[in-house]
Motif scaffolding. Sequence first.
Motif, PDB file in Angstrom:
ATOM      1  N   UNK A  90      16.091  11.019  29.832  1.00 14.71           N
ATOM      2  CA  UNK A  90      16.945  11.026  28.653  1.00 14.71           C
ATOM      3  C   UNK A  90      16.847  12.385  27.975  1.00 14.71           C
ATOM      4  N   UNK A  91      17.299  12.457  26.744  1.00 18.65           N
ATOM      5  CA  UNK A  91      17.207  13.720  26.008  1.00 18.65           C
ATOM      6  C   UNK A  91      15.820  13.819  25.362  1.00 18.65           C
ATOM      7  N   UNK A  92      15.219  14.978  25.446  1.00 16.47           N
ATOM      8  CA  UNK A  92      13.894  15.200  24.866  1.00 16.47           C
ATOM      9  C   UNK A  92      14.001  15.329  23.341  1.00 16.47           C
ATOM     10  N   UNK A  93      13.246  14.463  22.643  1.00 12.51           N
ATOM     11  CA  UNK A  93      13.194  14.552  21.177  1.00 12.51           C
ATOM     12  C   UNK A  93      11.981  15.374  20.768  1.00 12.51           C
ATOM     13  N   UNK A  94      12.196  16.287  19.832  1.00  9.73           N
ATOM     14  CA  UNK A  94      11.093  17.169  19.398  1.00  9.73           C
ATOM     15  C   UNK A  94      11.057  17.183  17.876  1.00  9.73           C
ATOM     16  N   UNK A  95       9.882  16.955  17.307  1.00 13.38           N
ATOM     17  CA  UNK A  95       9.731  17.091  15.856  1.00 13.38           C
ATOM     18  C   UNK A  95       8.472  17.907  15.572  1.00 13.38           C
ATOM     19  N   UNK A 142      11.777  23.950  19.147  1.00 12.30           N
ATOM     20  CA  UNK A 142      12.395  22.675  18.783  1.00 12.30           C
ATOM     21  C   UNK A 142      13.673  22.419  19.601  1.00 12.30           C
ATOM     22  N   UNK A 143      13.931  23.277  20.573  1.00  7.30           N
ATOM     23  CA  UNK A 143      15.123  23.141  21.418  1.00  7.30           C
ATOM     24  C   UNK A 143      14.747  22.517  22.762  1.00  7.30           C
ATOM     25  N   UNK A 144      15.329  21.349  23.105  1.00  7.63           N
ATOM     26  CA  UNK A 144      14.928  20.677  24.357  1.00  7.63           C
ATOM     27  C   UNK A 144      15.245  21.469  25.623  1.00  7.63           C
ATOM     28  N   UNK A 145      16.215  22.396  25.544  1.00 10.07           N
ATOM     29  CA  UNK A 145      16.601  23.106  26.773  1.00 10.07           C
ATOM     30  C   UNK A 145      15.555  24.088  27.283  1.00 10.07           C
TER      31      UNK A 145
END
Lengths: 212, 173
Positions: B52-57, B144-147
């Motif tokens: 899925x999309x990686x969530x970053x906090x 903080x960017x999943x790419x």
Amino acid sequence: LKTIKFSALAALTLGFSIFSLTPTSLAYASKGDSPPIITHEKQGDLDITSYYYENPVSYDFKIQETDSITPFYIPIEPEYLVTTTSKYKKKSWGTVIKNDSSVNDSVTKTVSRTTFANGSIGASAETAVNWKLIQGKVGIKGEVSWGASTTTSISYTWNLPARTTTTIATGSMAVLTTGSIVKYKLGKVSSRTPVNADYSYDEYSDKVSKPL
Amino acid sequence: MVIISLIFMAGCENQAIVNNESENQTPNQVEKSFISVSEYNELINGQNFKTGVLNISRKDDYIYLSMNISISPELEEIMMNTKEEFYFNFADIEGRDSLTKVIAETPTFIEGDLEKLKDGDNYLISQQIKIKPDISSIEIKEILSPEIYELQVLDENGQLVAVTIGLDINLIY
């Protein structure tokens, strides 16, 4: 030059086809290199053009800054005096994938990457010591011992956005350094051995997606 | 003579255990039993292993990464029956150093214990990474960017066996 070989295991097992290639837009093959083998195929909505170089292509050279200040004291231990050091990328394949559908997709490839460390760094009895001196001065540790070449197999999956063309390349990050191993005796230089070393220190994967 | 007999009996006993184990295994179990994840890394591909999309906090000096993964039933069974441990890890895409240059402590790998990671129909993997306190706003924006990340699967020795790149793109439908 070492050759990166590709494994077809994943593709054969699960229906992916193997593609092994390198786009000319990514690689700058030097004069005399053999031309890439180019393959083209269609997998569902994916249109894949792959390029495989039998002799890996070295590119993206960047000169590495090295401390060249001569110490005011007379060293006792042998040292490596650097003439030039460059970091570069060594690639043997690449691919361009067009995903002309409205959904995201992915493509997988099993890649065998060769790690290496070779060149000329003095008499065989001194290579272990000299190899340590060179890595210490350059500040980048090699992946394998001097003269060794090993191959590791890694399965790569690239996720591809809908309606894009994605360009991918993977290979080794490597260092090319030349200089001299200098030995001292009673405060004077007793010998100076010209050396050069070419070694890999990491892998890399470049992926760029552009809208169709 | 007594010693020779004892050795012979011990040998027979061990043989009997081996035979019993063999009888209890079906051909399928034998085929799907692996010692190390490195033996089947070609099966960890886009068909069997979706992200899925990686969530970053970020909170204080930590960033928190979490992402769903979907594993096909075939690969799931193989991974669950792998004798040696394996791990997941989030890292910079190879050849980049946006994350590496701001890490304060080497993060702990995520253990590949699928029963613990189960989250509904998928699996949820999460990792926290301690970062240096004095990083710039540009560096914060980058991490903080999943790419910039890849998901790694590592074998029992921490050796890389599979990589997924493009964690800003959802492949779980």
